[in-house]
Design a protein around this motif. Structure first.
Motif, PDB file in Angstrom:
ATOM      1  N   THR A  15       1.045  -1.124  -0.212  1.00 15.54           N
ATOM      2  CA  THR A  15      -0.068   0.113  -0.187  1.00 15.54           C
ATOM      3  C   THR A  15       0.832   1.196   0.121  1.00 15.54           C
ATOM      4  O   THR A  15       0.710   2.079  -0.596  1.00 15.54           O
ATOM      5  N   TYR A  16       1.982   1.364   0.742  1.00 13.12           N
ATOM      6  CA  TYR A  16       2.781   2.547   0.785  1.00 13.12           C
ATOM      7  C   TYR A  16       3.727   2.770  -0.725  1.00 13.12           C
ATOM      8  O   TYR A  16       3.626   3.750  -1.134  1.00 13.12           O
ATOM      9  N   HIS A  17       3.889   1.559  -1.178  1.00 10.06           N
ATOM     10  CA  HIS A  17       4.298   1.637  -2.284  1.00 10.06           C
ATOM     11  C   HIS A  17       3.474   2.473  -3.613  1.00 10.06           C
ATOM     12  O   HIS A  17       3.919   2.997  -4.342  1.00 10.06           O
ATOM     13  N   ALA A  18       2.328   1.953  -3.244  1.00  9.59           N
ATOM     14  CA  ALA A  18       1.134   2.622  -4.242  1.00  9.59           C
ATOM     15  C   ALA A  18       1.266   4.099  -3.878  1.00  9.59           C
ATOM     16  O   ALA A  18       0.958   4.935  -4.880  1.00  9.59           O
ATOM     17  N   VAL A  19       1.214   4.743  -2.542  1.00 11.91           N
ATOM     18  CA  VAL A  19       1.173   5.971  -2.310  1.00 11.91           C
ATOM     19  C   VAL A  19       2.280   6.473  -2.758  1.00 11.91           C
ATOM     20  O   VAL A  19       2.092   7.687  -3.569  1.00 11.91           O
ATOM     21  N   GLU A  20       3.502   6.088  -2.723  1.00 10.27           N
ATOM     22  CA  GLU A  20       4.705   6.836  -3.224  1.00 10.27           C
ATOM     23  C   GLU A  20       4.502   6.823  -4.765  1.00 10.27           C
ATOM     24  O   GLU A  20       4.695   8.008  -5.272  1.00 10.27           O
ATOM     25  N   GLY A  21       3.723   5.809  -5.581  1.00 10.31           N
ATOM     26  CA  GLY A  21       3.608   6.277  -6.990  1.00 10.31           C
ATOM     27  C   GLY A  21       2.923   7.170  -7.189  1.00 10.31           C
ATOM     28  O   GLY A  21       3.055   7.928  -8.144  1.00 10.31           O
ATOM     29  N   GLN A  22       1.586   7.498  -6.282  1.00 12.43           N
ATOM     30  CA  GLN A  22       0.807   8.374  -6.494  1.00 12.43           C
ATOM     31  C   GLN A  22       1.355   9.855  -6.268  1.00 12.43           C
ATOM     32  O   GLN A  22       0.827  10.771  -7.040  1.00 12.43           O
ATOM     33  N   HIS A  23       2.582   9.784  -5.551  1.00 17.78           N
ATOM     34  CA  HIS A  23       2.857  10.939  -5.392  1.00 17.78           C
ATOM     35  C   HIS A  23       4.212  11.481  -6.043  1.00 17.78           C
ATOM     36  O   HIS A  23       4.983  12.302  -6.037  1.00 17.78           O
ATOM     37  N   GLN A  24       4.547  10.352  -6.873  1.00 17.97           N
ATOM     38  CA  GLN A  24       5.496  10.564  -7.869  1.00 17.97           C
ATOM     39  C   GLN A  24       6.899  10.426  -7.275  1.00 17.97           C
ATOM     40  O   GLN A  24       7.969  11.352  -7.380  1.00 17.97           O
ATOM     41  N   GLN A  25       6.887   9.660  -6.103  1.00 17.80           N
ATOM     42  CA  GLN A  25       8.217   9.718  -5.276  1.00 17.80           C
ATOM     43  C   GLN A  25       8.952   8.445  -5.161  1.00 17.80           C
ATOM     44  O   GLN A  25       8.583   7.322  -5.876  1.00 17.80           O
ATOM     45  N   PRO A  26      10.214   8.534  -5.071  1.00 15.65           N
ATOM     46  CA  PRO A  26      11.058   7.289  -5.421  1.00 15.65           C
ATOM     47  C   PRO A  26      10.602   6.305  -4.276  1.00 15.65           C
ATOM     48  O   PRO A  26      10.085   6.686  -3.162  1.00 15.65           O
ATOM     49  N   HIS A  27      10.534   5.023  -4.524  1.00 16.40           N
ATOM     50  CA  HIS A  27      10.201   3.795  -3.710  1.00 16.40           C
ATOM     51  C   HIS A  27      11.256   3.537  -3.034  1.00 16.40           C
ATOM     52  O   HIS A  27      12.418   3.568  -3.121  1.00 16.40           O
ATOM     53  N   LEU A  28      10.901   3.282  -1.789  1.00 16.52           N
ATOM     54  CA  LEU A  28      11.686   2.748  -0.642  1.00 16.52           C
ATOM     55  C   LEU A  28      12.155   1.160  -1.031  1.00 16.52           C
ATOM     56  O   LEU A  28      13.389   0.858  -0.721  1.00 16.52           O
ATOM     57  N   THR A  29      11.418   0.421  -1.793  1.00 11.07           N
ATOM     58  CA  THR A  29      11.846  -0.768  -2.269  1.00 11.07           C
ATOM     59  C   THR A  29      11.148  -0.944  -3.732  1.00 11.07           C
ATOM     60  O   THR A  29       9.836  -0.384  -3.743  1.00 11.07           O
ATOM     61  N   GLU A  30      11.625  -1.750  -4.775  1.00 10.10           N
ATOM     62  CA  GLU A  30      10.904  -1.838  -5.945  1.00 10.10           C
ATOM     63  C   GLU A  30      10.041  -2.909  -5.823  1.00 10.10           C
ATOM     64  O   GLU A  30       9.075  -2.885  -6.667  1.00 10.10           O
ATOM     65  N   GLU A  31      10.109  -3.899  -4.928  1.00 17.86           N
ATOM     66  CA  GLU A  31       9.144  -4.998  -5.178  1.00 17.86           C
ATOM     67  C   GLU A  31       8.865  -5.328  -3.518  1.00 17.86           C
ATOM     68  O   GLU A  31       9.193  -6.242  -2.966  1.00 17.86           O
ATOM     69  N   PRO A  32       7.747  -4.554  -3.040  1.00 16.86           N
ATOM     70  CA  PRO A  32       7.285  -4.712  -1.693  1.00 16.86           C
ATOM     71  C   PRO A  32       6.562  -6.225  -1.600  1.00 16.86           C
ATOM     72  O   PRO A  32       6.216  -6.611  -2.497  1.00 16.86           O
ATOM     73  N   SER A  33       6.670  -6.599  -0.531  1.00 15.63           N
ATOM     74  CA  SER A  33       6.149  -7.966  -0.279  1.00 15.63           C
ATOM     75  C   SER A  33       5.090  -8.121   0.856  1.00 15.63           C
ATOM     76  O   SER A  33       4.666  -9.311   1.164  1.00 15.63           O
ATOM     77  N   PHE A  34       4.774  -7.127   1.462  1.00 15.46           N
ATOM     78  CA  PHE A  34       3.880  -7.173   2.805  1.00 15.46           C
ATOM     79  C   PHE A  34       2.504  -6.550   2.167  1.00 15.46           C
ATOM     80  O   PHE A  34       2.571  -5.494   1.641  1.00 15.46           O
ATOM     81  N   GLU A  35       1.473  -7.488   2.569  1.00 15.08           N
ATOM     82  CA  GLU A  35       0.234  -6.942   2.144  1.00 15.08           C
ATOM     83  C   GLU A  35      -0.408  -6.572   3.451  1.00 15.08           C
ATOM     84  O   GLU A  35      -0.671  -7.345   4.075  1.00 15.08           O
ATOM     85  N   PRO A  36      -0.657  -5.599   3.868  1.00 11.48           N
ATOM     86  CA  PRO A  36      -1.461  -4.911   5.014  1.00 11.48           C
ATOM     87  C   PRO A  36      -2.676  -5.227   4.934  1.00 11.48           C
ATOM     88  O   PRO A  36      -3.354  -5.534   4.105  1.00 11.48           O
ATOM     89  N   VAL A  37      -3.070  -5.364   6.370  1.00  8.54           N
ATOM     90  CA  VAL A  37      -4.729  -5.760   6.440  1.00  8.54           C
ATOM     91  C   VAL A  37      -5.434  -4.401   6.833  1.00  8.54           C
ATOM     92  O   VAL A  37      -5.148  -3.588   7.566  1.00  8.54           O
ATOM     93  N   GLY A  38      -6.580  -4.323   6.154  1.00  9.30           N
ATOM     94  CA  GLY A  38      -7.475  -3.094   6.478  1.00  9.30           C
ATOM     95  C   GLY A  38      -6.955  -1.487   6.240  1.00  9.30           C
ATOM     96  O   GLY A  38      -7.148  -0.754   7.148  1.00  9.30           O
ATOM     97  N   PRO A  39      -6.033  -1.332   5.180  1.00 11.10           N
ATOM     98  CA  PRO A  39      -5.613   0.132   5.106  1.00 11.10           C
ATOM     99  C   PRO A  39      -6.838   0.959   4.727  1.00 11.10           C
ATOM    100  O   PRO A  39      -7.537   0.545   4.262  1.00 11.10           O
ATOM    101  N   THR A  40      -6.675   2.026   5.330  1.00 13.97           N
ATOM    102  CA  THR A  40      -7.708   3.230   5.065  1.00 13.97           C
ATOM    103  C   THR A  40      -7.045   4.424   4.589  1.00 13.97           C
ATOM    104  O   THR A  40      -5.899   4.942   5.319  1.00 13.97           O
TER     105      THR A  40
END
Length: 80
Positions: A15-40
């Motif tokens: 989810t944070y990876h997607a938010v980085e993309g929406q903000h056009q910011q560099p990613h902390l990781t290119e391939e995130p592996s953690f799927e969070p439960v219930g992000p709002t």
């Protein structure tokens, strides 16, 4: 403000990876592996729809680790 900056999983989170993309910011990781439960996510639309601000404001997987983002990106401004 996005709660992710103080989350243990910020550098692994899909989810944070997607938010980085929406903000056009560099990613902390290119391939995130953690799927969070219930992000709002709040999306604020400004300037007649030309600007969008995405913030994760809640998440059942949130695990407090104050300053995690800042430690991963020393010297950079922490996102607000």
């Amino acid at each position: 403000m996005c709660i992710c900056i103080n989350c243990h999983y910020v550098d692994q989170c899909i989810t944070y990876h997607a938010v980085e993309g929406q903000h056009q910011q560099p990613h902390l990781t290119e391939e995130p592996s953690f799927e969070p439960v219930g992000p709002t996510i709040n999306v604020n639309i400004r300037n007649h729809g030309t600007e969008m601000e995405w913030d994760v404001v809640g998440c059942l997987s949130f695990k407090q680790e104050t300053g995690k983002w800042a430690r991963l990106r020393p010297g950079e401004l922490v996102p607000t």
